[in-house]
Design a protein around this motif. Structure first.
Motif, PDB file in Angstrom:
ATOM      1  N   THR A   1       0.798  -1.231   0.000  1.00 44.73           N
ATOM      2  CA  THR A   1       0.000   0.000   0.000  1.00 44.73           C
ATOM      3  C   THR A   1       0.825   1.272   0.000  1.00 44.73           C
ATOM      4  O   THR A   1       0.273   2.360  -0.114  1.00 44.73           O
ATOM      5  N   ASP A   2       2.139   1.177   0.118  1.00 43.37           N
ATOM      6  CA  ASP A   2       2.957   2.393   0.200  1.00 43.37           C
ATOM      7  C   ASP A   2       4.273   2.197  -0.549  1.00 43.37           C
ATOM      8  O   ASP A   2       5.344   2.514  -0.039  1.00 43.37           O
ATOM      9  N   LEU A   3       4.156   1.699  -1.773  1.00 44.32           N
ATOM     10  CA  LEU A   3       5.346   1.489  -2.577  1.00 44.32           C
ATOM     11  C   LEU A   3       5.870   2.793  -3.161  1.00 44.32           C
ATOM     12  O   LEU A   3       5.107   3.741  -3.392  1.00 44.32           O
ATOM     13  N   SER A   4       7.154   2.831  -3.422  1.00 38.89           N
ATOM     14  CA  SER A   4       7.768   3.908  -4.190  1.00 38.89           C
ATOM     15  C   SER A   4       8.396   3.271  -5.425  1.00 38.89           C
ATOM     16  O   SER A   4       9.276   2.403  -5.311  1.00 38.89           O
ATOM     17  N   LEU A   5       7.917   3.661  -6.608  1.00 40.24           N
ATOM     18  CA  LEU A   5       8.393   3.077  -7.854  1.00 40.24           C
ATOM     19  C   LEU A   5       9.337   4.048  -8.551  1.00 40.24           C
ATOM     20  O   LEU A   5       8.928   5.140  -8.966  1.00 40.24           O
ATOM     21  N   ASN A   6      10.591   3.659  -8.655  1.00 39.99           N
ATOM     22  CA  ASN A   6      11.566   4.453  -9.388  1.00 39.99           C
ATOM     23  C   ASN A   6      11.463   4.065 -10.863  1.00 39.99           C
ATOM     24  O   ASN A   6      12.011   3.039 -11.285  1.00 39.99           O
ATOM     25  N   LEU A   7      10.753   4.893 -11.637  1.00 38.70           N
ATOM     26  CA  LEU A   7      10.532   4.578 -13.042  1.00 38.70           C
ATOM     27  C   LEU A   7      11.513   5.309 -13.948  1.00 38.70           C
ATOM     28  O   LEU A   7      11.319   5.389 -15.159  1.00 38.70           O
ATOM     29  N   THR A   8      12.575   5.834 -13.340  1.00 32.29           N
ATOM     30  CA  THR A   8      13.710   6.363 -14.109  1.00 32.29           C
ATOM     31  C   THR A   8      14.748   5.257 -14.276  1.00 32.29           C
ATOM     32  O   THR A   8      15.127   4.895 -15.396  1.00 32.29           O
ATOM     33  N   ALA A   9      15.195   4.700 -13.164  1.00 33.84           N
ATOM     34  CA  ALA A   9      16.131   3.572 -13.222  1.00 33.84           C
ATOM     35  C   ALA A   9      15.425   2.315 -13.708  1.00 33.84           C
ATOM     36  O   ALA A   9      16.022   1.462 -14.370  1.00 33.84           O
ATOM     37  N   GLY A  10      14.138   2.217 -13.368  1.00 38.89           N
ATOM     38  CA  GLY A  10      13.351   1.055 -13.746  1.00 38.89           C
ATOM     39  C   GLY A  10      12.985   0.206 -12.551  1.00 38.89           C
ATOM     40  O   GLY A  10      13.831  -0.093 -11.700  1.00 38.89           O
ATOM     41  N   HIS A  11      11.727  -0.157 -12.464  1.00 39.13           N
ATOM     42  CA  HIS A  11      11.240  -1.028 -11.401  1.00 39.13           C
ATOM     43  C   HIS A  11      11.184  -2.450 -11.965  1.00 39.13           C
ATOM     44  O   HIS A  11      10.399  -2.734 -12.872  1.00 39.13           O
ATOM     45  N   THR A  12      12.010  -3.329 -11.436  1.00 40.16           N
ATOM     46  CA  THR A  12      12.068  -4.692 -11.945  1.00 40.16           C
ATOM     47  C   THR A  12      10.861  -5.486 -11.464  1.00 40.16           C
ATOM     48  O   THR A  12      10.527  -5.480 -10.278  1.00 40.16           O
ATOM     49  N   LEU A  13      10.236  -6.154 -12.418  1.00 38.20           N
ATOM     50  CA  LEU A  13       8.985  -6.851 -12.136  1.00 38.20           C
ATOM     51  C   LEU A  13       9.044  -8.248 -12.743  1.00 38.20           C
ATOM     52  O   LEU A  13       9.276  -8.408 -13.942  1.00 38.20           O
ATOM     53  N   ASP A  14       8.879  -9.262 -11.906  1.00 36.92           N
ATOM     54  CA  ASP A  14       8.750 -10.641 -12.380  1.00 36.92           C
ATOM     55  C   ASP A  14       7.260 -10.933 -12.561  1.00 36.92           C
ATOM     56  O   ASP A  14       6.513 -11.017 -11.578  1.00 36.92           O
ATOM     57  N   ILE A  15       6.862 -11.091 -13.803  1.00 33.65           N
ATOM     58  CA  ILE A  15       5.446 -11.296 -14.110  1.00 33.65           C
ATOM     59  C   ILE A  15       5.241 -12.784 -14.367  1.00 33.65           C
ATOM     60  O   ILE A  15       5.562 -13.299 -15.439  1.00 33.65           O
ATOM     61  N   LYS A  16       4.719 -13.459 -13.393  1.00 31.77           N
ATOM     62  CA  LYS A  16       4.542 -14.901 -13.503  1.00 31.77           C
ATOM     63  C   LYS A  16       3.532 -15.236 -14.604  1.00 31.77           C
ATOM     64  O   LYS A  16       2.663 -14.435 -14.935  1.00 31.77           O
ATOM     65  N   GLY A  17       3.667 -16.446 -15.144  1.00 34.00           N
ATOM     66  CA  GLY A  17       2.660 -16.913 -16.081  1.00 34.00           C
ATOM     67  C   GLY A  17       1.297 -16.970 -15.418  1.00 34.00           C
ATOM     68  O   GLY A  17       1.179 -17.254 -14.230  1.00 34.00           O
ATOM     69  N   GLN A  18       0.258 -16.651 -16.199  1.00 39.52           N
ATOM     70  CA  GLN A  18      -1.108 -16.652 -15.685  1.00 39.52           C
ATOM     71  C   GLN A  18      -1.237 -15.739 -14.459  1.00 39.52           C
ATOM     72  O   GLN A  18      -1.633 -16.159 -13.370  1.00 39.52           O
ATOM     73  N   SER A  19      -0.900 -14.469 -14.664  1.00 39.07           N
ATOM     74  CA  SER A  19      -0.988 -13.517 -13.557  1.00 39.07           C
ATOM     75  C   SER A  19      -1.339 -12.121 -14.061  1.00 39.07           C
ATOM     76  O   SER A  19      -1.208 -11.817 -15.250  1.00 39.07           O
ATOM     77  N   PHE A  20      -1.765 -11.292 -13.136  1.00 39.49           N
ATOM     78  CA  PHE A  20      -2.144  -9.903 -13.397  1.00 39.49           C
ATOM     79  C   PHE A  20      -1.636  -9.069 -12.231  1.00 39.49           C
ATOM     80  O   PHE A  20      -1.770  -9.467 -11.068  1.00 39.49           O
ATOM     81  N   THR A  21      -1.032  -7.936 -12.541  1.00 36.44           N
ATOM     82  CA  THR A  21      -0.543  -7.013 -11.518  1.00 36.44           C
ATOM     83  C   THR A  21      -1.017  -5.604 -11.853  1.00 36.44           C
ATOM     84  O   THR A  21      -0.968  -5.197 -13.021  1.00 36.44           O
ATOM     85  N   LEU A  22      -1.463  -4.879 -10.864  1.00 33.93           N
ATOM     86  CA  LEU A  22      -1.883  -3.493 -11.067  1.00 33.93           C
ATOM     87  C   LEU A  22      -1.248  -2.607 -10.008  1.00 33.93           C
ATOM     88  O   LEU A  22      -1.314  -2.914  -8.811  1.00 33.93           O
ATOM     89  N   PHE A  23      -0.605  -1.529 -10.460  1.00 32.81           N
ATOM     90  CA  PHE A  23      -0.069  -0.484  -9.588  1.00 32.81           C
ATOM     91  C   PHE A  23      -0.918   0.757  -9.750  1.00 32.81           C
ATOM     92  O   PHE A  23      -1.283   1.132 -10.863  1.00 32.81           O
ATOM     93  N   THR A  24      -1.211   1.423  -8.663  1.00 37.38           N
ATOM     94  CA  THR A  24      -1.944   2.682  -8.768  1.00 37.38           C
ATOM     95  C   THR A  24      -1.625   3.589  -7.587  1.00 37.38           C
ATOM     96  O   THR A  24      -1.469   3.113  -6.458  1.00 37.38           O
ATOM     97  N   ASN A  25      -1.508   4.892  -7.872  1.00 38.01           N
ATOM     98  CA  ASN A  25      -1.472   5.850  -6.781  1.00 38.01           C
ATOM     99  C   ASN A  25      -2.694   6.766  -6.817  1.00 38.01           C
ATOM    100  O   ASN A  25      -2.676   7.856  -6.242  1.00 38.01           O
ATOM    101  N   PHE A  26      -3.753   6.318  -7.495  1.00 38.57           N
ATOM    102  CA  PHE A  26      -5.044   6.973  -7.330  1.00 38.57           C
ATOM    103  C   PHE A  26      -5.432   6.863  -5.857  1.00 38.57           C
ATOM    104  O   PHE A  26      -5.196   5.836  -5.217  1.00 38.57           O
ATOM    105  N   ASN A  27      -6.030   7.903  -5.315  1.00 39.35           N
ATOM    106  CA  ASN A  27      -6.180   7.986  -3.856  1.00 39.35           C
ATOM    107  C   ASN A  27      -7.457   7.334  -3.335  1.00 39.35           C
ATOM    108  O   ASN A  27      -8.106   7.833  -2.430  1.00 39.35           O
TER     109      ASN A  27
END
Length: 507
Positions: A480-506
């Motif tokens: 619930t309180d992640l900080s994503l560095n999208l300049t250097a890049g946020h490394t993400l392992d996306i498993k097969g048959q999966s869905f991930t959602l990031f949002t900072n909508f309040n």
């Protein structure tokens, strides 16, 4: 709703791919030590859609429950539905009626007849600023045998729209759909294009004469498509009905799993939206999966077997996999391809099993396609049928965090089987969703083209063994309180048959 048994005639890969139990995931590591991760880049200055309408579902007024089964929804059922929709926050819903179940049920015109469930739906949508695509399935509006329109019925349809909008105050109704899937031989016009055009033009003339056409525009052509063969319906509709009368264009699709995973589906989507007149939007008026025998043989056989074993499921028009985890992955993948193709909204088929059966009468052969069956306890096998099914998880998030007016940004997606992503912004906040409908894990670095750090980010994960929910069955973020560095890049392992959602909508 598309007629069962049609085949999506796209390019069929020379291999079988499905999520049935006899499929085993590959064991090889797609990113062995020493290799560089793929980069998934969000192009913040490249806008695919500058004002999205929203996502939602087909929500019809339970005609069988009220007229055939003598089992109206209880107040408890309505509140359960509304609580779930409060979480989902849909901004686009499709509500279609049969005049014979409503104002024309006694052979004349009685606008208050059987209004209660329809009014409840429209009041919810009005109170929550949800855009409604309203309309009529089309029965008795035309006679394909004599090639004639029914002027009385079309006039009454226009009067009913005026009654709902101007008398009852249901200003959620923004678009009207006259005749469902008019290109099909199962439609009330039997696929007769000229007859459909005559009916729609006459209906709109009646809306103009009443004065409601300033508030409600047409949505068209509402065709069911499997190939590019129906593309001329888009240009012909603009020419013969008039682009000024049409508020939004729409099509319906029920793809097979292979075509979505291979992204052939994206090519089909683009062929239709590319023909929409400049300045107009297009939405997906119905979306669901049909695991056809020629496309997804194992899933097709399993669906038939499960429908035949269920005493309450239609054997000819059900997708029993709405009860399975993988349907949430499939629908997320298809939805992302629709969004990235430039469409402005998605309507899933459908919200609730209890809305429709196959024969339209007293039968209990339900069209099983919903997020749940709200009459499970009363009529259809027990309270467990009323529980939220897995695919609500992904689709509810894609509705909740795609509110009216958000911008859709272009995403450069690595060419990996089953990998898809979308990025949404309201100017200061972002939602980024990534799906992997394949089986191999894909490791990517998530970046913004211009660089940025997002703070106070919530992360939701949908995996078979990891999809946390609260006591209501609603998705719960894993962080619930992640900080994503999208300049250097946020490394993400996306498993097969999966869905991930990031949002900072309040919310």
């Amino acid at each position: 709703m598309l007629k069962i048994g049609r085949v999506l005639l796209l390019i069929i890969p020379l291999f079988c791919y499905c999520c049935s139990s006899d499929s085993e995931p590959p064991t090889s590591d797609p990113n062995p030590p020493g290799t560089q991760n793929d980069v998934l880049t969000i192009q913040t200055s490249q806008i695919i859609n500058d004002s999205y309408i929203g996502n939602g579902a087909q929500w019809d007024a339970y005609p069988n429950a009220y007229l055939n089964w003598n089992s109206p929804l209880s107040e408890q059922d309505w509140q359960k539905l509304e609580l779930r929709l409060d979480y989902m926050k849909p901004k686009l819903m499709r509500v279609i009626i049969d005049a014979n179940h409503n104002y024309a049920g006694n052979g004349g015109y009685e606008p208050e007849l059987n209004l209660e469930p329809l009014a409840r739906i429209l009041q919810y949508c009005t109170s929550n600023n949800i855009t409604v695509m309203f309309g009529d399935w089309g029965g008795n509006m035309v006679n394909p045998d004599t090639n004639a329109i029914n002027e009385t019925n079309l006039t009454n349809a226009a009067k009913f729209v005026d009654y709902l909008v101007n008398t009852k105050g249901f200003n959620c109704i923004k678009y009207y759909n006259m005749i469902n899937e008019p290109n099909g031989d199962w439609s009330s016009n039997k696929g007769n294009y000229d007859l459909w055009v005559n009916a729609v033009n006459y209906f709109y003339q009646q809306m103009e004469s009443i004065g409601v056409s300033t508030k409600v525009k047409l949505i068209a052509p509402d065709i069911a498509v499997w190939t590019t063969n129906e593309v001329p319906w888009i240009q012909n509709t603009a020419r013969d009905i008039g682009d000024d009368k049409i508020g939004v264009y729409d099509i319906h699709t029920y793809p097979g799993q292979i075509h979505v995973v291979s992204k052939d589906y994206s090519n089909l989507l683009k062929s239709y939206i590319d023909k929409v007149p400049a300045g107009k939007k297009m939405v997906m008026g119905e979306l669901g999966f049909k695991y056809d025998s020629n496309l997804d043989a194992s899933l097709h056989r399993g669906n038939i077997e499960r429908a035949e074993a269920d005493p309450f499921a239609s054997n000819t028009d059900s997708n029993m996999y709405v009860k399975d985890f993988f349907y949430g992955v499939d629908m997320a993948d298809a939805s992302m391809q629709i969004v990235n193709a430039g469409y402005s909204g998605i309507i899933t088929w459908m919200l609730d099993d209890a809305m429709h059966n196959t024969d339209g009468g007293n039968g209990k052969d339900l069209k099983t396609w919903g997020f749940w069956n709200i009459l499970g306890e009363e009529l259809f096998g027990g309270a467990a049928e009323e529980e939220i099914r897995p695919w609500f998880y992904t689709y509810a998030l894609l509705s909740r965090y795609m509110q009216t007016g958000v911008k859709v940004l272009k995403v450069d997606i690595p060419n990996k089987r089953g990998l898809n992503a979308i990025a949404i912004t309201n100017g200061s906040e972002y939602t980024i969703a990534v799906v992997n409908s394949g089986f191999s894990t894909h490791t990517v670095d998530l970046k913004f083209d211009a660089g940025a750090t997002l703070s106070n980010v919530k992360q939701f994960i949908y995996e078979d063994a990891n999809r946390p929910v609260d006591s209501n069955g609603f998705p719960v973020p894993t962080s619930t309180d992640l900080s994503l560095n999208l300049t250097a890049g946020h490394t993400l392992d996306i498993k097969g048959q999966s869905f991930t959602l990031f949002t900072n909508f309040n919310y």
